[in-house]
Scaffold this active site. Structure first.
Site, PDB file in Angstrom:
ATOM      1  CE  LYS A  22     -22.613  48.566   5.404  1.00  0.00           C
ATOM      2  NZ  LYS A  22     -23.658  47.875   6.159  1.00  0.00           N
ATOM      3  CG  ASN A  23     -22.172  44.426   5.595  1.00  0.00           C
ATOM      4  OD1 ASN A  23     -22.304  45.427   6.308  1.00  0.00           O
ATOM      5  ND2 ASN A  23     -22.934  44.195   4.546  1.00  0.00           N
ATOM      6  NE  ARG A  92     -30.702  42.759  10.587  1.00  0.00           N
ATOM      7  CZ  ARG A  92     -31.534  42.000  11.283  1.00  0.00           C
ATOM      8  NH1 ARG A  92     -32.491  42.577  11.966  1.00  0.00           N
ATOM      9  NH2 ARG A  92     -31.429  40.698  11.291  1.00  0.00           N
ATOM     10  CB  CYS A 116     -34.363  49.465   8.042  1.00  0.00           C
ATOM     11  SG  CYS A 116     -33.959  48.020   7.095  1.00  0.00           S
ATOM     12  NE  ARG A 121     -32.602  43.718   7.731  1.00  0.00           N
ATOM     13  CZ  ARG A 121     -31.526  44.466   7.504  1.00  0.00           C
ATOM     14  NH1 ARG A 121     -31.675  45.734   7.229  1.00  0.00           N
ATOM     15  NH2 ARG A 121     -30.314  43.960   7.584  1.00  0.00           N
ATOM     16  CG  ASP A 304     -26.075  44.075   0.710  1.00  0.00           C
ATOM     17  OD1 ASP A 304     -25.233  43.761   1.563  1.00  0.00           O
ATOM     18  OD2 ASP A 304     -27.298  44.089   0.940  1.00  0.00           O
ATOM     19  CB  ILE A 326     -32.257  38.718   0.571  1.00  0.00           C
ATOM     20  CG1 ILE A 326     -31.394  37.802  -0.290  1.00  0.00           C
ATOM     21  CG2 ILE A 326     -31.744  38.799   2.014  1.00  0.00           C
ATOM     22  CD1 ILE A 326     -31.232  36.393   0.220  1.00  0.00           C
ATOM     23  NE  ARG A 396     -26.674  53.272   8.237  1.00  0.00           N
ATOM     24  CZ  ARG A 396     -27.610  52.617   8.918  1.00  0.00           C
ATOM     25  NH1 ARG A 396     -28.867  53.000   8.828  1.00  0.00           N
ATOM     26  NH2 ARG A 396     -27.306  51.579   9.674  1.00  0.00           N
TER      27      ARG A 396
HETATM   28  C1  EPZ Z   1     -26.492  41.222   6.461  1.00  0.00           C
HETATM   29  O1  EPZ Z   1     -27.707  41.592   7.090  1.00  0.00           O
HETATM   30  C2  EPZ Z   1     -25.925  42.505   5.880  1.00  0.00           C
HETATM   31  N1  EPZ Z   1     -25.687  43.471   6.952  1.00  0.00           N
HETATM   32  C3  EPZ Z   1     -26.895  43.104   4.861  1.00  0.00           C
HETATM   33  O2  EPZ Z   1     -26.242  44.236   4.267  1.00  0.00           O
HETATM   34  C4  EPZ Z   1     -27.148  42.072   3.772  1.00  0.00           C
HETATM   35  O3  EPZ Z   1     -28.113  42.591   2.876  1.00  0.00           O
HETATM   36  C5  EPZ Z   1     -27.681  40.766   4.403  1.00  0.00           C
HETATM   37  O4  EPZ Z   1     -26.736  40.290   5.395  1.00  0.00           O
HETATM   38  C6  EPZ Z   1     -27.875  39.668   3.368  1.00  0.00           C
HETATM   39  O5  EPZ Z   1     -26.683  39.408   2.734  1.00  0.00           O
HETATM   40  C7  EPZ Z   1     -24.575  43.357   7.693  1.00  0.00           C
HETATM   41  O6  EPZ Z   1     -23.778  42.455   7.504  1.00  0.00           O
HETATM   42  C8  EPZ Z   1     -24.368  44.399   8.758  1.00  0.00           C
HETATM   43  P1  EPZ Z   1     -29.570  38.098   7.035  1.00  0.00           P
HETATM   44  P2  EPZ Z   1     -28.480  40.524   8.041  1.00  0.00           P
HETATM   45  O7  EPZ Z   1     -29.739  37.705   8.451  1.00  0.00           O
HETATM   46  O8  EPZ Z   1     -27.500  39.694   8.755  1.00  0.00           O
HETATM   47  C9  EPZ Z   1     -34.111  36.901   7.359  1.00  0.00           C
HETATM   48  C10 EPZ Z   1     -26.011  46.472   3.598  1.00  0.00           C
HETATM   49  O9  EPZ Z   1     -26.580  47.098   2.691  1.00  0.00           O
HETATM   50  N2  EPZ Z   1     -33.882  36.753   8.790  1.00  0.00           N
HETATM   51  O10 EPZ Z   1     -28.609  37.353   6.188  1.00  0.00           O
HETATM   52  O11 EPZ Z   1     -29.484  41.272   8.815  1.00  0.00           O
HETATM   53  C11 EPZ Z   1     -34.005  38.335   6.877  1.00  0.00           C
HETATM   54  O12 EPZ Z   1     -35.218  39.035   7.065  1.00  0.00           O
HETATM   55  C12 EPZ Z   1     -26.815  45.543   4.495  1.00  0.00           C
HETATM   56  O13 EPZ Z   1     -24.767  46.517   3.830  1.00  0.00           O
HETATM   57  C13 EPZ Z   1     -34.875  36.182   9.576  1.00  0.00           C
HETATM   58  O14 EPZ Z   1     -35.947  35.830   9.093  1.00  0.00           O
HETATM   59  O15 EPZ Z   1     -29.225  39.650   6.946  1.00  0.00           O
HETATM   60  C14 EPZ Z   1     -33.675  38.135   5.416  1.00  0.00           C
HETATM   61  O16 EPZ Z   1     -34.867  37.859   4.696  1.00  0.00           O
HETATM   62  C15 EPZ Z   1     -28.308  45.593   4.206  1.00  0.00           C
HETATM   63  N3  EPZ Z   1     -34.656  36.034  10.914  1.00  0.00           N
HETATM   64  C16 EPZ Z   1     -32.819  36.869   5.407  1.00  0.00           C
HETATM   65  O17 EPZ Z   1     -33.094  36.215   6.650  1.00  0.00           O
HETATM   66  C17 EPZ Z   1     -33.462  36.395  11.495  1.00  0.00           C
HETATM   67  O18 EPZ Z   1     -33.307  36.210  12.712  1.00  0.00           O
HETATM   68  C18 EPZ Z   1     -31.326  37.134   5.330  1.00  0.00           C
HETATM   69  O19 EPZ Z   1     -31.014  38.104   6.332  1.00  0.00           O
HETATM   70  C19 EPZ Z   1     -32.462  36.971  10.677  1.00  0.00           C
HETATM   71  C20 EPZ Z   1     -32.689  37.128   9.328  1.00  0.00           C
END
Ligand code: EPZ
Length: 417
Positions: A22-23, A92, A116, A121, A304, A326, A396
Protein backbone atom coordinates in the site's frame (compact mmCIF):
# COMPACT_ATOMS: atom_id res chain seq x y z
CA UNK A 1 -21.17 -0.54 9.69
CA UNK A 2 -19.58 -3.96 9.12
CA UNK A 3 -18.26 -5.99 12.03
CA UNK A 4 -15.97 -8.98 12.43
CA UNK A 5 -17.07 -11.94 14.54
CA UNK A 6 -14.10 -14.06 15.60
CA UNK A 7 -14.11 -17.41 17.43
CA UNK A 8 -10.63 -17.55 18.96
CA UNK A 9 -8.31 -20.36 20.06
CA UNK A 10 -7.68 -22.03 16.70
CA UNK A 11 -4.11 -22.65 15.52
CA UNK A 12 -3.86 -21.26 11.98
CA UNK A 13 -2.17 -23.51 9.41
CA UNK A 14 -1.40 -23.06 5.73
CA UNK A 15 -0.19 -20.56 3.11
CA UNK A 16 -1.07 -16.86 2.92
CA UNK A 17 -0.02 -14.74 -0.05
CA UNK A 18 0.77 -11.08 0.59
CA UNK A 19 -0.33 -8.37 -1.85
CA UNK A 20 1.40 -5.29 -3.26
CA UNK A 21 2.62 -2.65 -0.79
CA UNK A 22 0.00 0.00 0.00
CA UNK A 23 2.67 2.50 1.02
CA UNK A 24 4.54 2.05 -2.25
CA UNK A 25 1.45 2.12 -4.48
CA UNK A 26 0.04 5.37 -3.07
CA UNK A 27 3.13 7.48 -3.89
CA UNK A 28 3.57 5.62 -7.20
CA UNK A 29 0.06 6.77 -8.18
CA UNK A 30 1.05 10.36 -7.41
CA UNK A 31 4.26 9.95 -9.44
CA UNK A 32 2.09 9.07 -12.46
CA UNK A 33 1.01 12.74 -12.48
CA UNK A 34 4.51 13.57 -13.71
CA UNK A 35 3.73 11.79 -17.00
CA UNK A 36 1.62 12.82 -19.99
CA UNK A 37 1.30 9.15 -20.69
CA UNK A 38 -0.10 5.88 -19.36
CA UNK A 39 1.63 3.81 -16.67
CA UNK A 40 0.49 0.50 -15.20
CA UNK A 41 1.20 -1.41 -12.00
CA UNK A 42 0.42 -5.02 -11.15
CA UNK A 43 -0.28 -6.63 -7.80
CA UNK A 44 -2.33 -3.63 -6.65
CA UNK A 45 -4.89 -4.78 -4.06
CA UNK A 46 -8.44 -3.40 -4.01
CA UNK A 47 -8.08 -1.61 -0.67
CA UNK A 48 -9.88 1.57 0.27
CA UNK A 49 -6.84 3.87 0.50
CA UNK A 50 -5.98 3.02 -3.10
CA UNK A 51 -9.59 3.61 -4.17
CA UNK A 52 -9.47 7.02 -2.42
CA UNK A 53 -6.22 7.91 -4.17
CA UNK A 54 -7.74 6.85 -7.51
CA UNK A 55 -10.68 9.18 -6.80
CA UNK A 56 -8.28 12.06 -6.14
CA UNK A 57 -6.36 11.31 -9.36
CA UNK A 58 -9.63 11.43 -11.34
CA UNK A 59 -10.48 14.82 -9.81
CA UNK A 60 -7.08 16.05 -11.03
CA UNK A 61 -7.97 14.78 -14.50
CA UNK A 62 -6.17 11.47 -14.74
CA UNK A 63 -7.87 8.38 -16.08
CA UNK A 64 -7.57 5.51 -13.58
CA UNK A 65 -8.61 1.91 -14.24
CA UNK A 66 -8.23 -0.61 -11.44
CA UNK A 67 -9.48 -4.07 -12.39
CA UNK A 68 -8.66 -7.03 -10.19
CA UNK A 69 -5.05 -6.32 -9.23
CA UNK A 70 -4.02 -4.30 -12.28
CA UNK A 71 -3.89 -0.49 -12.04
CA UNK A 72 -3.54 1.74 -15.12
CA UNK A 73 -3.16 5.51 -14.79
CA UNK A 74 -3.19 7.92 -17.72
CA UNK A 75 -2.09 11.41 -16.68
CA UNK A 76 -2.19 12.85 -20.21
CA UNK A 77 -5.18 15.11 -19.66
CA UNK A 78 -4.53 16.25 -16.10
CA UNK A 79 -5.40 19.91 -15.73
CA UNK A 80 -6.67 20.46 -12.20
CA UNK A 81 -4.14 21.08 -9.46
CA UNK A 82 -6.26 20.91 -6.30
CA UNK A 83 -6.52 18.16 -3.70
CA UNK A 84 -9.78 18.96 -1.86
CA UNK A 85 -10.31 18.84 1.91
CA UNK A 86 -12.93 16.10 1.82
CA UNK A 87 -10.36 13.71 0.36
CA UNK A 88 -7.17 14.84 2.06
CA UNK A 89 -8.88 14.85 5.48
CA UNK A 90 -9.71 11.17 4.98
CA UNK A 91 -6.36 10.07 3.67
CA UNK A 92 -3.08 11.76 4.56
CA UNK A 93 -1.29 10.18 1.61
CA UNK A 94 -3.12 12.72 -0.60
CA UNK A 95 -0.26 15.08 0.33
CA UNK A 96 1.82 13.08 -2.16
CA UNK A 97 0.25 15.04 -5.04
CA UNK A 98 1.94 18.26 -3.84
CA UNK A 99 5.35 17.56 -5.39
CA UNK A 100 4.12 16.18 -8.74
CA UNK A 101 1.51 18.96 -9.21
CA UNK A 102 4.11 21.63 -8.48
CA UNK A 103 6.56 19.98 -10.87
CA UNK A 104 4.00 19.64 -13.64
CA UNK A 105 1.81 22.76 -13.32
CA UNK A 106 3.93 25.13 -11.25
CA UNK A 107 0.99 25.33 -8.88
CA UNK A 108 -0.72 23.12 -6.30
CA UNK A 109 -3.62 23.62 -3.91
CA UNK A 110 -3.58 20.87 -1.32
CA UNK A 111 -5.73 20.84 1.77
CA UNK A 112 -3.85 20.53 5.02
CA UNK A 113 -4.19 16.90 6.13
CA UNK A 114 -5.94 16.77 9.49
CA UNK A 115 -4.73 14.74 12.42
CA UNK A 116 -5.77 11.14 12.79
CA UNK A 117 -6.17 8.48 15.46
CA UNK A 118 -2.41 7.94 15.68
CA UNK A 119 -1.80 11.58 16.47
CA UNK A 120 -0.80 14.86 14.88
CA UNK A 121 0.45 14.49 11.30
CA UNK A 122 2.44 17.64 10.41
CA UNK A 123 3.67 18.34 6.87
CA UNK A 124 6.22 21.03 7.71
CA UNK A 125 9.08 18.98 6.26
CA UNK A 126 7.20 18.62 2.96
CA UNK A 127 6.63 22.40 2.79
CA UNK A 128 10.20 23.26 3.77
CA UNK A 129 11.50 21.06 0.97
CA UNK A 130 9.21 22.67 -1.61
CA UNK A 131 10.38 26.13 -0.51
CA UNK A 132 14.01 25.01 -0.78
CA UNK A 133 13.21 24.01 -4.37
CA UNK A 134 11.97 27.55 -5.04
CA UNK A 135 8.22 27.27 -4.43
CA UNK A 136 6.26 30.09 -2.78
CA UNK A 137 4.10 28.55 -0.05
CA UNK A 138 1.03 30.25 1.46
CA UNK A 139 -1.49 28.77 3.83
CA UNK A 140 -5.03 30.02 3.38
CA UNK A 141 -8.28 28.68 4.85
CA UNK A 142 -6.73 25.29 5.59
CA UNK A 143 -5.15 24.98 2.14
CA UNK A 144 -1.51 24.85 1.12
CA UNK A 145 -1.08 27.14 -1.89
CA UNK A 146 2.21 26.35 -3.60
CA UNK A 147 3.47 28.18 -6.70
CA UNK A 148 6.67 28.16 -8.72
CA UNK A 149 7.45 28.82 -12.39
CA UNK A 150 10.20 26.18 -12.51
CA UNK A 151 11.51 24.30 -9.48
CA UNK A 152 15.26 24.66 -9.01
CA UNK A 153 17.54 22.05 -7.47
CA UNK A 154 18.94 22.74 -4.00
CA UNK A 155 20.36 21.12 -0.87
CA UNK A 156 17.68 19.97 1.59
CA UNK A 157 18.42 18.76 5.11
CA UNK A 158 15.55 17.04 6.93
CA UNK A 159 15.44 17.55 10.72
CA UNK A 160 14.03 14.04 11.06
CA UNK A 161 13.56 10.97 8.93
CA UNK A 162 10.27 11.30 7.04
CA UNK A 163 9.00 8.75 4.50
CA UNK A 164 6.44 11.15 3.01
CA UNK A 165 8.65 14.22 2.87
CA UNK A 166 11.49 12.23 1.27
CA UNK A 167 9.19 10.85 -1.43
CA UNK A 168 7.42 14.16 -2.08
CA UNK A 169 10.78 15.90 -2.48
CA UNK A 170 12.04 13.23 -4.87
CA UNK A 171 8.95 13.63 -7.06
CA UNK A 172 9.38 17.43 -7.12
CA UNK A 173 13.14 17.36 -7.72
CA UNK A 174 13.42 14.87 -10.61
CA UNK A 175 12.45 17.50 -13.23
CA UNK A 176 13.71 20.55 -11.31
CA UNK A 177 16.45 22.62 -12.97
CA UNK A 178 19.84 21.51 -11.69
CA UNK A 179 20.97 19.31 -8.84
CA UNK A 180 19.20 18.48 -5.57
CA UNK A 181 20.75 16.74 -2.58
CA UNK A 182 18.54 15.38 0.20
CA UNK A 183 20.29 14.83 3.55
CA UNK A 184 18.77 12.68 6.28
CA UNK A 185 16.49 11.00 3.74
CA UNK A 186 14.35 8.09 4.94
CA UNK A 187 15.38 4.66 3.65
CA UNK A 188 12.22 2.55 3.94
CA UNK A 189 11.77 -0.11 1.20
CA UNK A 190 8.88 1.93 -0.21
CA UNK A 191 11.34 4.77 -0.86
CA UNK A 192 13.73 2.44 -2.69
CA UNK A 193 10.75 1.35 -4.80
CA UNK A 194 9.91 4.98 -5.69
CA UNK A 195 13.58 5.69 -6.53
CA UNK A 196 13.59 2.64 -8.84
CA UNK A 197 10.29 3.74 -10.41
CA UNK A 198 11.45 7.34 -11.01
CA UNK A 199 14.80 6.16 -12.42
CA UNK A 200 12.95 3.78 -14.76
CA UNK A 201 10.88 6.80 -15.82
CA UNK A 202 14.13 8.55 -16.81
CA UNK A 203 15.07 10.36 -13.60
CA UNK A 204 18.65 10.49 -12.37
CA UNK A 205 18.68 9.61 -8.67
CA UNK A 206 21.68 8.12 -6.88
CA UNK A 207 22.25 7.24 -3.22
CA UNK A 208 19.60 4.48 -3.06
CA UNK A 209 19.66 2.72 0.33
CA UNK A 210 21.50 5.65 1.93
CA UNK A 211 20.30 8.74 3.81
CA UNK A 212 21.87 11.07 1.20
CA UNK A 213 20.10 11.20 -2.15
CA UNK A 214 21.43 13.04 -5.21
CA UNK A 215 19.02 14.06 -7.96
CA UNK A 216 20.13 15.49 -11.32
CA UNK A 217 17.07 17.25 -12.81
CA UNK A 218 15.98 16.01 -16.27
CA UNK A 219 13.72 17.64 -18.87
CA UNK A 220 11.37 14.75 -19.56
CA UNK A 221 10.15 11.53 -18.05
CA UNK A 222 8.56 8.57 -19.83
CA UNK A 223 6.38 5.62 -18.93
CA UNK A 224 7.86 2.32 -17.73
CA UNK A 225 6.98 -0.95 -16.02
CA UNK A 226 8.29 -1.94 -12.60
CA UNK A 227 7.24 -4.96 -10.49
CA UNK A 228 5.37 -3.97 -7.32
CA UNK A 229 7.03 -4.74 -3.99
CA UNK A 230 5.06 -6.84 -1.46
CA UNK A 231 3.45 -5.21 1.56
CA UNK A 232 5.88 -5.84 4.43
CA UNK A 233 3.32 -4.73 7.02
CA UNK A 234 0.67 -7.13 5.74
CA UNK A 235 3.33 -9.86 5.76
CA UNK A 236 4.35 -8.99 9.31
CA UNK A 237 0.73 -9.01 10.44
CA UNK A 238 0.27 -12.59 9.16
CA UNK A 239 3.56 -13.72 10.72
CA UNK A 240 2.25 -12.51 14.06
CA UNK A 241 -1.07 -14.28 13.35
CA UNK A 242 0.85 -17.56 13.08
CA UNK A 243 2.76 -16.85 16.27
CA UNK A 244 -0.20 -15.70 18.39
CA UNK A 245 -2.35 -18.73 17.50
CA UNK A 246 0.51 -21.20 18.00
CA UNK A 247 0.00 -22.12 14.37
CA UNK A 248 2.10 -22.89 11.31
CA UNK A 249 1.74 -20.30 8.53
CA UNK A 250 3.81 -19.90 5.37
CA UNK A 251 3.69 -16.21 4.34
CA UNK A 252 4.32 -16.10 0.59
CA UNK A 253 5.35 -13.23 -1.70
CA UNK A 254 7.33 -11.29 0.88
CA UNK A 255 10.87 -9.87 1.05
CA UNK A 256 12.47 -11.32 4.22
CA UNK A 257 15.06 -8.52 4.20
CA UNK A 258 12.22 -6.00 4.73
CA UNK A 259 11.11 -7.88 7.86
CA UNK A 260 14.46 -8.43 9.53
CA UNK A 261 13.66 -6.44 12.71
CA UNK A 262 10.31 -8.22 13.23
CA UNK A 263 11.84 -11.65 12.57
CA UNK A 264 14.56 -10.97 15.11
CA UNK A 265 11.96 -10.07 17.76
CA UNK A 266 9.76 -13.07 16.91
CA UNK A 267 12.78 -15.36 17.30
CA UNK A 268 13.60 -13.75 20.66
CA UNK A 269 9.97 -14.42 21.66
CA UNK A 270 10.53 -18.14 21.04
CA UNK A 271 8.81 -18.36 17.64
CA UNK A 272 10.34 -20.65 15.03
CA UNK A 273 10.95 -19.10 11.58
CA UNK A 274 12.02 -20.68 8.29
CA UNK A 275 13.28 -17.90 5.99
CA UNK A 276 12.95 -18.59 2.25
CA UNK A 277 13.82 -16.40 -0.77
CA UNK A 278 10.35 -14.86 -1.02
CA UNK A 279 8.52 -16.47 1.89
CA UNK A 280 8.75 -16.87 5.66
CA UNK A 281 7.25 -19.82 7.53
CA UNK A 282 6.28 -19.14 11.13
CA UNK A 283 5.65 -21.88 13.71
CA UNK A 284 4.07 -20.67 16.91
CA UNK A 285 5.12 -21.67 20.37
CA UNK A 286 2.91 -22.51 23.32
CA UNK A 287 5.04 -20.34 25.57
CA UNK A 288 5.73 -16.91 24.03
CA UNK A 289 8.52 -15.00 25.78
CA UNK A 290 8.15 -11.31 26.56
CA UNK A 291 10.32 -9.08 24.37
CA UNK A 292 10.90 -5.31 24.36
CA UNK A 293 10.57 -3.27 21.16
CA UNK A 294 11.49 0.30 20.25
CA UNK A 295 9.99 1.71 17.06
CA UNK A 296 12.23 3.85 14.86
CA UNK A 297 12.82 4.51 11.15
CA UNK A 298 13.78 1.57 8.93
CA UNK A 299 15.53 -0.80 9.43
CA UNK A 300 14.51 -0.53 13.10
CA UNK A 301 11.23 -2.02 14.29
CA UNK A 302 8.41 -0.42 12.21
CA UNK A 303 5.76 1.66 13.94
CA UNK A 304 3.20 0.04 11.62
CA UNK A 305 3.73 -3.33 13.37
CA UNK A 306 3.78 -1.97 16.93
CA UNK A 307 0.11 -2.58 17.66
CA UNK A 308 0.15 -6.07 16.17
CA UNK A 309 3.25 -7.04 18.16
CA UNK A 310 1.61 -5.69 21.31
CA UNK A 311 -1.22 -8.20 20.83
CA UNK A 312 1.36 -10.98 20.81
CA UNK A 313 3.10 -9.63 23.91
CA UNK A 314 -0.24 -9.44 25.73
CA UNK A 315 -0.11 -13.27 26.09
CA UNK A 316 3.65 -13.57 26.59
CA UNK A 317 5.24 -14.70 29.85
CA UNK A 318 6.46 -11.73 31.88
CA UNK A 319 6.41 -8.02 31.08
CA UNK A 320 7.46 -6.30 27.87
CA UNK A 321 8.12 -2.61 27.16
CA UNK A 322 6.91 -1.21 23.86
CA UNK A 323 8.38 2.22 23.08
CA UNK A 324 6.76 4.20 20.25
CA UNK A 325 9.03 6.91 18.86
CA UNK A 326 7.42 7.73 15.51
CA UNK A 327 3.83 8.50 16.57
CA UNK A 328 3.91 8.83 20.38
CA UNK A 329 0.09 8.77 20.58
CA UNK A 330 -0.20 5.54 18.59
CA UNK A 331 -1.81 3.59 21.44
CA UNK A 332 -5.56 3.65 20.73
CA UNK A 333 -5.46 -0.17 20.67
CA UNK A 334 -4.37 -0.38 24.34
CA UNK A 335 -7.80 0.31 25.84
CA UNK A 336 -9.40 -2.14 23.41
CA UNK A 337 -6.85 -4.87 24.14
CA UNK A 338 -7.50 -4.37 27.85
CA UNK A 339 -11.18 -5.04 27.15
CA UNK A 340 -10.00 -8.48 26.02
CA UNK A 341 -8.39 -8.91 29.46
CA UNK A 342 -4.91 -7.82 28.43
CA UNK A 343 -2.92 -6.04 31.13
CA UNK A 344 -1.32 -2.98 29.57
CA UNK A 345 -0.66 0.46 30.93
CA UNK A 346 1.02 3.50 29.39
CA UNK A 347 3.91 5.50 30.70
CA UNK A 348 4.20 8.41 28.22
CA UNK A 349 5.22 6.78 24.91
CA UNK A 350 5.96 3.41 26.48
CA UNK A 351 3.36 0.65 26.85
CA UNK A 352 4.09 -1.73 29.74
CA UNK A 353 2.54 -5.06 28.74
CA UNK A 354 2.17 -7.66 31.49
CA UNK A 355 1.48 -10.94 29.75
CA UNK A 356 -1.66 -12.86 30.77
CA UNK A 357 -2.38 -16.57 30.39
CA UNK A 358 -5.27 -16.03 28.00
CA UNK A 359 -7.29 -13.24 26.48
CA UNK A 360 -11.08 -13.42 26.67
CA UNK A 361 -13.37 -12.53 23.80
CA UNK A 362 -15.40 -9.32 24.07
CA UNK A 363 -16.87 -6.49 22.02
CA UNK A 364 -14.17 -4.04 20.89
CA UNK A 365 -13.93 -1.12 18.47
CA UNK A 366 -11.37 -0.51 15.73
CA UNK A 367 -9.90 3.01 15.85
CA UNK A 368 -7.29 3.06 13.07
CA UNK A 369 -5.78 0.78 10.47
CA UNK A 370 -3.07 -1.01 12.41
CA UNK A 371 -4.97 -0.97 15.72
CA UNK A 372 -7.77 -2.89 13.99
CA UNK A 373 -5.26 -5.48 12.76
CA UNK A 374 -4.04 -5.84 16.34
CA UNK A 375 -7.60 -6.49 17.52
CA UNK A 376 -8.09 -9.18 14.86
CA UNK A 377 -4.89 -10.90 16.03
CA UNK A 378 -5.96 -10.68 19.67
CA UNK A 379 -9.41 -12.04 18.78
CA UNK A 380 -7.82 -15.01 17.01
CA UNK A 381 -6.00 -15.88 20.25
CA UNK A 382 -8.79 -15.03 22.72
CA UNK A 383 -11.05 -17.61 24.32
CA UNK A 384 -14.60 -17.25 23.07
CA UNK A 385 -16.10 -14.73 20.67
CA UNK A 386 -14.68 -11.30 19.85
CA UNK A 387 -16.75 -8.74 17.98
CA UNK A 388 -14.85 -5.90 16.29
CA UNK A 389 -16.85 -2.88 15.11
CA UNK A 390 -15.82 -0.08 12.69
CA UNK A 391 -13.76 -2.46 10.58
CA UNK A 392 -13.80 0.02 7.70
CA UNK A 393 -10.47 1.01 9.26
CA UNK A 394 -8.91 -2.34 8.42
CA UNK A 395 -10.29 -2.31 4.87
CA UNK A 396 -8.09 0.73 4.20
CA UNK A 397 -4.92 -1.37 4.22
CA UNK A 398 -5.83 -5.06 4.08
CA UNK A 399 -7.69 -6.64 1.16
CA UNK A 400 -10.29 -9.14 2.43
CA UNK A 401 -8.22 -10.01 5.48
CA UNK A 402 -11.00 -12.27 6.74
CA UNK A 403 -10.84 -14.40 3.57
CA UNK A 404 -7.06 -14.81 3.84
CA UNK A 405 -7.42 -15.84 7.48
CA UNK A 406 -10.38 -18.17 6.80
CA UNK A 407 -8.18 -19.97 4.25
CA UNK A 408 -5.79 -20.96 7.05
CA UNK A 409 -8.52 -22.08 9.43
CA UNK A 410 -9.58 -18.94 11.27
CA UNK A 411 -13.21 -18.71 12.36
CA UNK A 412 -13.75 -15.10 11.38
CA UNK A 413 -16.71 -13.70 9.52
CA UNK A 414 -17.73 -10.27 8.30
CA UNK A 415 -21.20 -9.30 9.49
CA UNK A 416 -22.60 -6.60 7.22
CA UNK A 417 -23.85 -3.79 9.38
C1 EPZ B 1 4.34 6.87 6.24
O1 EPZ B 1 3.63 7.96 6.81
C2 EPZ B 1 3.35 5.72 6.19
N1 EPZ B 1 2.20 6.08 5.36
C3 EPZ B 1 2.88 5.37 7.60
O2 EPZ B 1 2.05 4.20 7.49
C4 EPZ B 1 4.09 5.02 8.45
O3 EPZ B 1 3.66 4.78 9.78
C5 EPZ B 1 5.09 6.20 8.44
O4 EPZ B 1 5.45 6.51 7.07
C6 EPZ B 1 6.36 5.88 9.21
O5 EPZ B 1 6.97 4.77 8.66
C7 EPZ B 1 2.31 6.00 4.03
O6 EPZ B 1 3.35 5.65 3.50
C8 EPZ B 1 1.09 6.35 3.23
P1 EPZ B 1 6.66 10.09 8.20
P2 EPZ B 1 4.28 9.45 6.79
O7 EPZ B 1 6.65 11.35 7.44
O8 EPZ B 1 5.05 9.64 5.56
C9 EPZ B 1 6.97 13.41 11.52
C10 EPZ B 1 0.13 2.89 7.79
O9 EPZ B 1 -0.34 2.38 8.81
N2 EPZ B 1 6.79 14.38 10.44
O10 EPZ B 1 7.74 9.10 7.96
O11 EPZ B 1 3.20 10.40 7.11
C11 EPZ B 1 5.74 12.56 11.77
O12 EPZ B 1 4.82 13.22 12.62
C12 EPZ B 1 0.65 4.32 7.83
O13 EPZ B 1 0.23 2.30 6.67
C13 EPZ B 1 6.97 15.73 10.71
O14 EPZ B 1 7.25 16.12 11.84
O15 EPZ B 1 5.26 9.35 8.03
C14 EPZ B 1 6.35 11.34 12.42
O16 EPZ B 1 6.59 11.61 13.80
C15 EPZ B 1 0.43 4.99 9.18
N3 EPZ B 1 6.81 16.63 9.70
C16 EPZ B 1 7.70 11.20 11.73
O17 EPZ B 1 7.97 12.48 11.15
C17 EPZ B 1 6.52 16.24 8.42
O18 EPZ B 1 6.42 17.10 7.53
C18 EPZ B 1 7.71 10.17 10.61
O19 EPZ B 1 6.59 10.43 9.77
C19 EPZ B 1 6.35 14.86 8.16
C20 EPZ B 1 6.49 13.95 9.19
Amino acid sequence: MDKFLIEGGIALKGDIRVGGAKNAILPAMAAALLLKDKISFDDVPQINDIKMMAHLMRIIGARVDHDNESLIIDGTNCSFYEAPYELVSKMRASIYVLGPLLARFGKALVSFPGGCAIGNRPVDLHLKAMERLGAKIDIEKGYIIAECDRLKGNDIVFDKSSVGATINTLMAAVTAKGKTRIFNAATEPEIEFIIDLLNQMGAKITGRNTTTLNIEGVEDLHSCTVPMIPDRIEAGTFLIAGAITNGDINVKNCVPEHLRSLCEKLTEAGVELEIGNDSIRVKGHSNIHSVNIITNPYPSFPTDLQAQFMSLMSIADGASFIEENIFPDRFMHVAELNRLDANIHLEKNVAVVKGVKRLSGAEVMATDLRASAALVLAGLAAEGTTTISRIYHIDRGYHQIEKKLQAVGARIERVLG
